[in-house]
Design an enzyme around this catalytic site. Structure first.
Site, PDB file in Angstrom:
ATOM      1  N   TYR A   1     -36.870  34.288  19.049  1.00 31.42           N
ATOM      2  CA  TYR A   1     -36.578  33.507  17.853  1.00 31.42           C
ATOM      3  C   TYR A   1     -36.660  34.326  16.573  1.00 31.42           C
ATOM      4  O   TYR A   1     -36.086  33.945  15.558  1.00 31.42           O
ATOM      5  CB  TYR A   1     -37.565  32.342  17.732  1.00 31.42           C
TER       6      TYR A   1
ATOM      7  N   LYS B   1     -41.881  36.586  32.961  1.00 32.09           N
ATOM      8  CA  LYS B   1     -40.783  37.051  33.814  1.00 32.09           C
ATOM      9  C   LYS B   1     -41.045  38.538  34.040  1.00 32.09           C
ATOM     10  O   LYS B   1     -40.224  39.413  33.698  1.00 32.09           O
ATOM     11  CB  LYS B   1     -39.441  36.762  33.107  1.00 32.09           C
TER      12      LYS B   1
ATOM     13  N   ASP C   1     -39.141  31.045  36.338  1.00 36.16           N
ATOM     14  CA  ASP C   1     -38.203  30.244  37.139  1.00 36.16           C
ATOM     15  C   ASP C   1     -38.952  29.445  38.201  1.00 36.16           C
ATOM     16  O   ASP C   1     -38.718  28.247  38.404  1.00 36.16           O
ATOM     17  CB  ASP C   1     -37.096  31.127  37.754  1.00 36.16           C
TER      18      ASP C   1
ATOM     19  N   ASP D   1     -40.553  26.553  25.122  1.00 36.84           N
ATOM     20  CA  ASP D   1     -39.649  25.518  24.611  1.00 36.84           C
ATOM     21  C   ASP D   1     -39.018  24.778  25.794  1.00 36.84           C
ATOM     22  O   ASP D   1     -39.031  23.543  25.861  1.00 36.84           O
ATOM     23  CB  ASP D   1     -38.565  26.188  23.761  1.00 36.84           C
TER      24      ASP D   1
ATOM     25  N   ASP E   1     -39.940  20.717  27.363  1.00 33.53           N
ATOM     26  CA  ASP E   1     -38.966  19.614  27.499  1.00 33.53           C
ATOM     27  C   ASP E   1     -38.915  19.152  28.956  1.00 33.53           C
ATOM     28  O   ASP E   1     -38.850  17.956  29.244  1.00 33.53           O
ATOM     29  CB  ASP E   1     -37.553  20.048  27.070  1.00 33.53           C
TER      30      ASP E   1
END
Ligand code: NAD
Ligand code: IPM
Ligand code: MN
Length: 366
Positions: A141, A191, A223, A247, A251
């Site tokens: 970001y 990751k 993942d 993020d 959700d």
């Protein structure tokens, strides 16, 4: 006591849900004898429309001069052109960076009486009580270089994922400290099989684990974590991850709770300390929901629960925070349902009616 609060509703359903958050704050003030001086400001698309930029100096001033900030959401189709020079979301990112709130705490609680509203099987979500700690002021970001430029090989779009050891350590510490006060389990998500940033993240988390021998530390690839969050959600306690992963995972985690509209968040510049006063940014985790904006049907619970986090973490009001959470519990148990969590046979209530119900419950002692 008296407190100063900045209120930035933003766009779409942002102001609709934030209005109910403010009403809940005022209700808890009446119940416990506190007063709140509210300062309203523009941010996001509405600020672009009025002032040409998504975060003005005036609004920035509000961030500095208040005890805490209650924020709604920004963005929407009106400002979404890929070629737009300014975007509402830039105002949000600037606000987070300006406030230095690197730790975004997103609690996910499953209410037994919402089992029917969830798309998941009851035995899978039973007992889920987890917190996602999302790094909020670094990674993709913010890191440079970023942008779009013409090259001989065509246009290139570029974002950079970069983390310093210090940035990782301070947010992972929030994860460990929260775990210490809970079930003492920390899942660090990365990751590390592919990304250098993630290998550093894992090394720092592992090293810090020695400082917290009582906390069980597990490392899970992002993942796989996305999958396990649905398959064994009750086994998670605190999850800590970098900005983008957090993020997405939060959700996803909202589906465990039944709706994105239920989840609150606190963004802090350090480890949360209950019972003390220190600044922070409070917002539901959802966005501006253009598909339902203006209809008066958005679920205000995420904003109202964000107010509970605000009074607890930024205003030092522990009992008051618990009272708001008890009130939400009670009205959900009593079957108050906005459209997003309504089940067959229940008549959905509006945003304002949901607010009315929660406020009545706060006033009657939660
Ligand atoms: P969204 O979170 O706005 O909506 C996703 C889905 O969830 C929609 O179907 C929406 O109706 C539903 N939903 C969200 N909040 C709800 C609520 N309180 N009650 C009932 N239903 C709710 O995500 P999106 O549609 O991908 O994004 C829309 C805009 O919001 C974009 O411009 C995005 O950038 C912005 N956004 C802003 C924030 C923020 O300001 N913090 C967060 C996420 C998205
Ligand atoms: C959120 C949102 C924001 C984010 C966007 C609107 C910049 O999705 O608050 O979760 O990605 O942080
Ligand atoms: Mn998001």
């Amino acid at each position: 006591m008296e407190f100063n609060i900045a209120v930035l509703g933003g766009d779409g359903i942002g102001p609709e849900v934030t209005d109910q958050g403010v009403r809940a704050l005022e209700a808890v003030g009446r119940a416990f004898g506190h007063s709140f001086n509210l300062s309203y400001g523009d941010i996001g698309g509405i600020s672009i429309d009025k002032h040409g930029i998504p975060l003005t100096d005036e609004t920035r001033g509000l961030l500095d001069s208040n005890d805490a900030v209650l924020f709604g959401a920004v963005g929407g189709p009106k400002w979404d052109s890929p070629d737009a020079k300014v975007r509402p979301e830039m105002g949000l990112l600037d606000m987070r960076a300006h406030m230095g709130v690197f730790a975004n705490i997103r609690p996910v609680k499953v209410y037994p009486w919402l089992a029917e509203s969830s798309v998941l099987k009851p035995h899978i979500i039973e007992g889920v009580d987890l917190v996602v700690v999302r790094e909020l002021t670094g990674g993709l970001y913010y890191a440079l270089p970023r942008g779009r430029r013409e090259t001989p090989n065509g246009i290139v779009g570029e974002d950079t994922m970069r983390y310093t050891e210090g940035e990782i350590e301070r947010v992972v510490r929030v994860g460990f400290e929260l775990a210490m006060g809970r079930r003492k389990k920390l899942t660090s998500v990365d990751k590390a099989n592919v990304l250098e940033c993630s290998r550093l993240w894992r090394a720092v988390a592992t090293r810090m684990g020695e400082e917290y021998p009582d906390v069980e530390l597990e490392h899970v690839l992002v993942d796989n974590c996305a999958m396990q969050l649905i398959q064994r959600p009750a086994s998670f306690d605190v999850i800590v991850s970098e900005n983008t992963f957090g993020d997405i995972l939060s959700d996803e985690a909202s589906v465990l709770a039944a709706s994105l509209g239920l989840l609150p968040s606190a963004s802090l510049a350090g480890v949360p300390v209950v019972g003390q006063r220190s600044g922070g940014l409070y917002e539901p985790i959802h966005g501006t929901a253009p598909d339902i904006a203006g209809k008066g049907i958005a679920n205000p619970t995420g904003s109202i629960l964000s107010v509970a986090l605000m009074v607890r973490y930024s205003l030092g009001l522990t009992e008051e925070g618990a009272a708001i959470e008890r009130a939400v519990d009670k009205v959900l148990e009593q079957n108050a349902r906005t459209a997003d969590i309504a089940t067959e046979g229940t008549e959905p209530v509006s945003t304002i009616e949901m607010g009315d119900r929660i406020i009545a419950a706060i006033e009657s002692g939660g």
